[in-house]
Design a protein around this motif. Structure first.
Motif, PDB file in Angstrom:
ATOM      1  N   LYS A  55       4.460  -0.406   5.439  1.00  0.00           N
ATOM      2  CA  LYS A  55       4.140  -0.593   3.719  1.00  0.00           C
ATOM      3  C   LYS A  55       4.760  -1.835   3.208  1.00  0.00           C
ATOM      4  CE  LYS A  55       4.113   4.495   3.296  1.00  0.00           C
ATOM      5  NZ  LYS A  55       2.574   4.520   3.476  1.00  0.00           N
ATOM      6  N   TYR A  80     -12.702  -1.542   5.508  1.00  0.00           N
ATOM      7  CA  TYR A  80     -12.644  -2.672   4.702  1.00  0.00           C
ATOM      8  C   TYR A  80     -11.317  -3.033   4.518  1.00  0.00           C
ATOM      9  CZ  TYR A  80     -17.196  -1.194   3.168  1.00  0.00           C
ATOM     10  OH  TYR A  80     -18.669  -0.986   3.058  1.00  0.00           O
ATOM     11  N   TYR A 120      -9.118  -5.436   1.865  1.00  0.00           N
ATOM     12  CA  TYR A 120      -8.840  -6.415   0.908  1.00  0.00           C
ATOM     13  C   TYR A 120      -7.667  -6.785   0.433  1.00  0.00           C
ATOM     14  CZ  TYR A 120     -13.356  -4.079  -0.646  1.00  0.00           C
ATOM     15  OH  TYR A 120     -14.685  -3.576  -0.698  1.00  0.00           O
ATOM     16  N   GLN A 156      -5.187  -7.861  -2.833  1.00  0.00           N
ATOM     17  CA  GLN A 156      -4.896  -7.774  -4.373  1.00  0.00           C
ATOM     18  C   GLN A 156      -3.944  -8.910  -4.778  1.00  0.00           C
ATOM     19  OE1 GLN A 156      -4.066  -4.027  -5.948  1.00  0.00           O
ATOM     20  NE2 GLN A 156      -4.665  -4.611  -7.899  1.00  0.00           N
ATOM     21  N   LEU A 161      -9.312  -7.335  -6.560  1.00  0.00           N
ATOM     22  CA  LEU A 161      -9.462  -7.308  -5.027  1.00  0.00           C
ATOM     23  C   LEU A 161     -10.505  -7.838  -4.525  1.00  0.00           C
ATOM     24  CD1 LEU A 161      -8.568  -4.139  -6.468  1.00  0.00           C
ATOM     25  CD2 LEU A 161      -9.077  -3.468  -3.879  1.00  0.00           C
ATOM     26  N   LEU A 218     -12.575  -8.968  -0.951  1.00  0.00           N
ATOM     27  CA  LEU A 218     -12.838  -8.513   0.473  1.00  0.00           C
ATOM     28  C   LEU A 218     -12.426  -9.541   1.667  1.00  0.00           C
ATOM     29  CD1 LEU A 218     -14.107  -6.295   2.210  1.00  0.00           C
ATOM     30  CD2 LEU A 218     -16.285  -7.418   1.965  1.00  0.00           C
ATOM     31  N   VAL A 276      -0.882  -8.072  -1.724  1.00  0.00           N
ATOM     32  CA  VAL A 276      -0.871  -6.592  -1.413  1.00  0.00           C
ATOM     33  C   VAL A 276      -2.214  -6.499  -0.668  1.00  0.00           C
ATOM     34  CG1 VAL A 276      -0.915  -4.354  -2.233  1.00  0.00           C
ATOM     35  CG2 VAL A 276       0.617  -5.764  -3.133  1.00  0.00           C
ATOM     36  N   PHE A 284      -4.906  -3.906   0.658  1.00  0.00           N
ATOM     37  CA  PHE A 284      -5.695  -2.542   0.967  1.00  0.00           C
ATOM     38  C   PHE A 284      -6.505  -2.478   2.011  1.00  0.00           C
ATOM     39  CE2 PHE A 284      -3.749  -0.195  -2.529  1.00  0.00           C
ATOM     40  CZ  PHE A 284      -3.181  -1.380  -3.474  1.00  0.00           C
ATOM     41  N   PHE A 343      -8.966   4.681  -0.247  1.00  0.00           N
ATOM     42  CA  PHE A 343      -7.990   3.961   0.107  1.00  0.00           C
ATOM     43  C   PHE A 343      -6.672   4.191   0.748  1.00  0.00           C
ATOM     44  CE2 PHE A 343      -9.853  -0.291  -1.971  1.00  0.00           C
ATOM     45  CZ  PHE A 343     -10.794   0.369  -2.757  1.00  0.00           C
ATOM     46  N   GLY A 344      -6.160   3.165   1.438  1.00  0.00           N
ATOM     47  CA  GLY A 344      -4.680   3.635   1.786  1.00  0.00           C
ATOM     48  C   GLY A 344      -3.808   3.047   0.674  1.00  0.00           C
ATOM     49  N   SER A 345      -2.526   3.322   0.941  1.00  0.00           N
ATOM     50  CA  SER A 345      -1.526   3.019  -0.552  1.00  0.00           C
ATOM     51  C   SER A 345      -1.241   1.529  -0.124  1.00  0.00           C
ATOM     52  CB  SER A 345      -0.453   3.897  -0.125  1.00  0.00           C
ATOM     53  OG  SER A 345       0.116   3.781   1.234  1.00  0.00           O
ATOM     54  N   GLY A 346      -1.647   0.687   0.678  1.00  0.00           N
ATOM     55  CA  GLY A 346      -1.427  -0.654   0.328  1.00  0.00           C
ATOM     56  C   GLY A 346      -0.268  -1.220   1.150  1.00  0.00           C
ATOM     57  N   THR A 347       0.024  -2.174   1.592  1.00  0.00           N
ATOM     58  CA  THR A 347       0.775  -3.154   2.212  1.00  0.00           C
ATOM     59  C   THR A 347       1.464  -4.377   1.644  1.00  0.00           C
ATOM     60  OG1 THR A 347       0.308  -2.567   4.589  1.00  0.00           O
ATOM     61  CG2 THR A 347       1.658  -4.406   4.309  1.00  0.00           C
ATOM     62  N   GLN A 348       2.950  -4.224   0.920  1.00  0.00           N
ATOM     63  CA  GLN A 348       3.262  -5.351   0.273  1.00  0.00           C
ATOM     64  C   GLN A 348       3.654  -6.426   1.339  1.00  0.00           C
ATOM     65  OE1 GLN A 348       3.744  -5.837  -3.250  1.00  0.00           O
ATOM     66  NE2 GLN A 348       3.882  -7.861  -2.443  1.00  0.00           N
ATOM     67  N   ARG A 365      -0.269   2.754  -7.739  1.00  0.00           N
ATOM     68  CA  ARG A 365      -1.063   1.737  -6.813  1.00  0.00           C
ATOM     69  C   ARG A 365      -2.370   2.342  -5.962  1.00  0.00           C
ATOM     70  NH1 ARG A 365       2.729  -2.329  -3.262  1.00  0.00           N
ATOM     71  NH2 ARG A 365       2.007  -0.704  -1.671  1.00  0.00           N
ATOM     72  N   GLN A 366      -2.338   3.364  -6.128  1.00  0.00           N
ATOM     73  CA  GLN A 366      -3.506   4.280  -5.422  1.00  0.00           C
ATOM     74  C   GLN A 366      -4.732   4.171  -5.987  1.00  0.00           C
ATOM     75  OE1 GLN A 366      -3.072   5.961  -2.367  1.00  0.00           O
ATOM     76  NE2 GLN A 366      -5.235   5.908  -2.365  1.00  0.00           N
ATOM     77  N   MET A 367      -5.575   3.558  -5.418  1.00  0.00           N
ATOM     78  CA  MET A 367      -7.044   3.459  -6.092  1.00  0.00           C
ATOM     79  C   MET A 367      -7.670   4.632  -6.314  1.00  0.00           C
ATOM     80  SD  MET A 367      -7.496   0.164  -6.618  1.00  0.00           S
ATOM     81  CE  MET A 367      -9.263  -0.235  -6.333  1.00  0.00           C
ATOM     82  N   PHE A 374     -11.094  -1.470 -12.279  1.00  0.00           N
ATOM     83  CA  PHE A 374     -11.832  -2.154 -11.580  1.00  0.00           C
ATOM     84  C   PHE A 374     -13.314  -1.796 -11.523  1.00  0.00           C
ATOM     85  CE2 PHE A 374      -8.866  -5.063  -9.904  1.00  0.00           C
ATOM     86  CZ  PHE A 374      -7.459  -4.262  -9.919  1.00  0.00           C
ATOM     87  N   ILE A 417     -18.807  -4.393  -0.550  1.00  0.00           N
ATOM     88  CA  ILE A 417     -18.447  -3.714  -2.001  1.00  0.00           C
ATOM     89  C   ILE A 417     -17.717  -4.822  -2.663  1.00  0.00           C
ATOM     90  CG2 ILE A 417     -17.261  -2.017  -3.236  1.00  0.00           C
ATOM     91  CD1 ILE A 417     -18.225  -0.077  -0.825  1.00  0.00           C
ATOM     92  N   PHE A 475     -15.701  -6.292  -6.050  1.00  0.00           N
ATOM     93  CA  PHE A 475     -14.751  -6.052  -6.960  1.00  0.00           C
ATOM     94  C   PHE A 475     -14.631  -7.049  -8.127  1.00  0.00           C
ATOM     95  CE2 PHE A 475     -12.946  -1.658  -6.021  1.00  0.00           C
ATOM     96  CZ  PHE A 475     -13.340  -1.757  -4.719  1.00  0.00           C
ATOM     97  N   GLY A 476     -14.462  -6.815  -9.382  1.00  0.00           N
ATOM     98  CA  GLY A 476     -14.073  -7.627 -10.361  1.00  0.00           C
ATOM     99  C   GLY A 476     -12.683  -7.757 -10.390  1.00  0.00           C
TER     100      GLY A 476
END
Lengths: 112, 115
Positions: A9, A33, A35, A37, A43, A45, A88, A90, A103-108, B43-45, B91, B103, B105-106
């Protein structure tokens, strides 16, 4: 169901170090995917996969590599981290291309 | 290359008001999908709404609706009776079917709902 799980995380790297981010999904999804951010950039890709054993480049692939050896896992590698890769990250997956992304919760990640 | 443009980096509205977030996209293709995703402070999409380009009828999900103008390549999101929980980054996203499976994103619109 765990959904999409990203590990780690949080991570701090020094310039030049390498690391691998793991994305695991338990929904039998075909599409996965990665991404990144960044503030003001939305986001973007990095790489994606349309099935086990396949990978393709996205908008910003330079400096990253990926592998999809197992359907449920999608790995993102940084061979030689640079400060510009501070972001970050995703992971996302979907079963059908036109369906919603999970989506996952993200990695900082911070690269010093 | 396909692009998605969100022209409003940040917006603020009072609770219970209606707000519209704009999104335009660029493509020469005819068969595609459009999405709005919400990213709250957690932060959850979260997918808010989805629109198939071949459908003329605008998609609606409770207080969220879209104004899809295919000829103008515009896909705006309207939030009615806004609530504090709507505060988030929004987004717009775009995908062309049967082409390159991406896909895109903006850059997002940060929406603040004020009490």
């Amino acid at each position: 169901n765990a959904g999409v799980t990203q590990t780690p995380k949080f991570r701090v790297l020094k310039t030049g170090q390498s690391m691998t981010l793991l994305c695991a999904q338990d929904m039998n999804h075909e599409y996965m995917y990665w991404y990144r951010q960044d503030p003001g950039m939305g986001l973007r890709l990095i790489h994606y996969s349309v099935g086990e054993g396949t990978t393709a480049k996205g908008e910003v692939p330079d400096g990253y590599n990926v592998s999809r050896l197992k359907k449920q896992n999608f790995l993102l590698g940084l061979e030689s981290a640079a400060p510009s890769q501070t972001s970050v990250y995703f992971c996302a997956s979907s079963y059908f291309l036109s369906e919603k992304l999970f989506f996952g919760s993200g990695t900082q990640l911070s690269v010093l | 290359a396909q692009t998605v443009t969100q022209s409003q980096p940040e917006m603020s509205v009072q609770e219970a008001e209606t707000v519209t977030l704009s999104c335009t996209y660029d493509t020469s293709e005819n068969n595609y999908y459009l999405f709005w995703y919400k990213q709250p402070p957690s932060r959850q999409m979260i997918l808010v709404i989805r629109q198939e380009a071949y459908k003329q009828q605008n998609a609606t999900e409770n207080r969220f609706s879209v104004n899809f103008q295919k000829a103008a390549k515009s896909f705006s999101l309207k939030i009615s009776d806004s609530q504090l929980g709507d505060t988030a980054m929004y987004f717009c996203a775009f995908m062309i079917m049967n082409r390159d499976d991406k896909i895109i994103f903006g850059k997002g619109t940060r929406l603040h709902i004020l009490p």
